[in-house]
Design an enzyme around this catalytic site. Structure first.
Site: not given
Length: 381
Positions: A100-101, A104, A107, A126, A222, A227, A240
């Protein structure tokens, strides 16, 4: 006389043994030799027993070690047991169909965890890029600090797994996707100033919390649309956070995708690798500019203005030339209060100024956005 007594005392035992001629006794040398041999034999036997015992236990130790490595540490109870095995099962071994994403740090996968009562709980996993993060022990210590961070506009860190061969974080799942997709797809629905303002304020509140209320404070490093996650009611959640500080010491923060994404990274950070809360303010300002307009940070249409021209320069140029109306996404100028829209554009531009001392803090950004709170009923102008 004293010498004679000493001599008699020293020689008498030997004389007695020698003169006795009896074979049923042992002299001191023989006793010492027997004692030494017995001690050596005892030590050897003990070493053999220890070796066999250790060897016998070795397979069990290996199993225990494997179990520990596959452990998932939980920060909160979500009503179902999350284990290494059911995470792998729920993501179909991290299959692309559950993706789904992608960012950096790694995944993200959707995972439906089934409890013993057949109740399904959806979480986001994640999967971190192995090798980019510091040692496992240090990772354990740092991630536990992040697990204590709680705010209504932060994605909830439910738990984590970290070993030499696998690292992943367990987050609450948000069905609205990320802000990058929202911006890309918003042409398919009516523009609401109230929704855009709410997203901007939610993200600002999350950053203000990280900067001002966390001890030690947390710098995101970031901040970008991918994000920022949304639920079905367009509440925004920052994800994140804190991961940049977990990167390995060998990573260089000047490179894109390490601790910052090209276009969103503050110029002073990109040039000196020195990060501060004002670098997050800059990135937030870029996100706000994208949220208000139809342009990307490095939009192809900027080519006509020359090399390196970006959304920051475009917003500043239109504002200075009195052409702010041209900046906003299609339809927004028609439904939003003009003065408020220009004020928010001005706020975004100030956030992206080169001078760190001129950029506001995130706390000041929150205060200004609250002053520009839209009415419940947006009036068509």
């Amino acid at each position: 006389m004293g010498d004679s007594i000493t001599q008699d005392y020293a020689s008498s035992p030997l004389d007695n043994d020698a003169s006795s001629g009896k074979g049923n006794g042992y002299n001191s040398l023989e006793i010492a030799s027997i004692a030494s041999a017995s001690a050596i034999v005892s030590v050897l036997i003990a070493l053999v027993i220890l070796f066999l015992y250790t060897r016998k236990l070795h397979p069990r130790s290996k199993i225990m070690s494997t179990t520990t490595k596959r452990e998932v540490t939980m920060f909160i109870d979500i009503g179902v047991s999350i284990t290494f095995d059911n995470v792998v099962t729920a993501t179909r071994n991290f299959n692309a169909s559950n993706l789904i994403g992608n960012g950096g740090f790694g995944a993200t996968y959707k995972a439906v965890i089934i409890s013993q009562e057949d109740q399904n709980v959806v979480v986001a996993i994640k999967r971190l890029s192995i090798g980019r993060f510091q040692g496992v022990q240090q990772f354990h210590a740092e991630i536990k600090t992040l697990g204590r961070l709680k705010h209504q506009n932060l994605v909830t860190l439910i738990g984590y797994h970290a070993s030499e061969t696998e690292m992943f974080l367990v987050y609450n799942y948000l069905p609205g996707g990320n802000l990058e997709r929202f911006i890309r797809e918003r042409s398919t629905r009516a523009v609401e100033w109230r929704v855009l303002h709410k997203i901007a304020l939610d993200v600002a509140r999350a950053l203000a919390y990280l900067h001002d209320q966390c001890v030690p404070r947390v710098l995101h490093r970031d901040v970008k649309p991918s994000n920022i996650l949304l639920d079905d009611d367009h509440n925004a959640y920052l994800s994140d956070f804190g991961l940049a500080r977990l990167l390995g010491a060998s990573e260089t923060h000047a490179t894109t995708g390490v601790a910052g994404t090209f276009g969103y990274v503050a110029p002073e950070y990109a040039m000196t690798c020195r990060v501060s809360d004002k670098a997050d303010v800059y990135s937030y300002g870029v996100v706000l500019l994208e949220l208000l307009s139809d342009k990307k940070v490095l939009d192809p249409s900027f080519v006509r203005y020359g090399n390196g021209f970006n959304i920051v320069q475009w917003g500043d140029m239109l504002l200075r030339q009195g052409r702010a109306k041209e900046f906003f996404t299609a339809g927004l100028w028609d439904v939003g209060p003009h003065d408020d829209l220009v004020e928010v554009l001005h706020l975004a531009v100030i956030c992206t100024l080169d001078s760190l001392s001129t950029r506001p803090t995130m706390k000041q950004v929150v205060q200004r956005l609250k002053q520009l709170q839209p009415q419940l009923q947006t009036r068509v102008v």
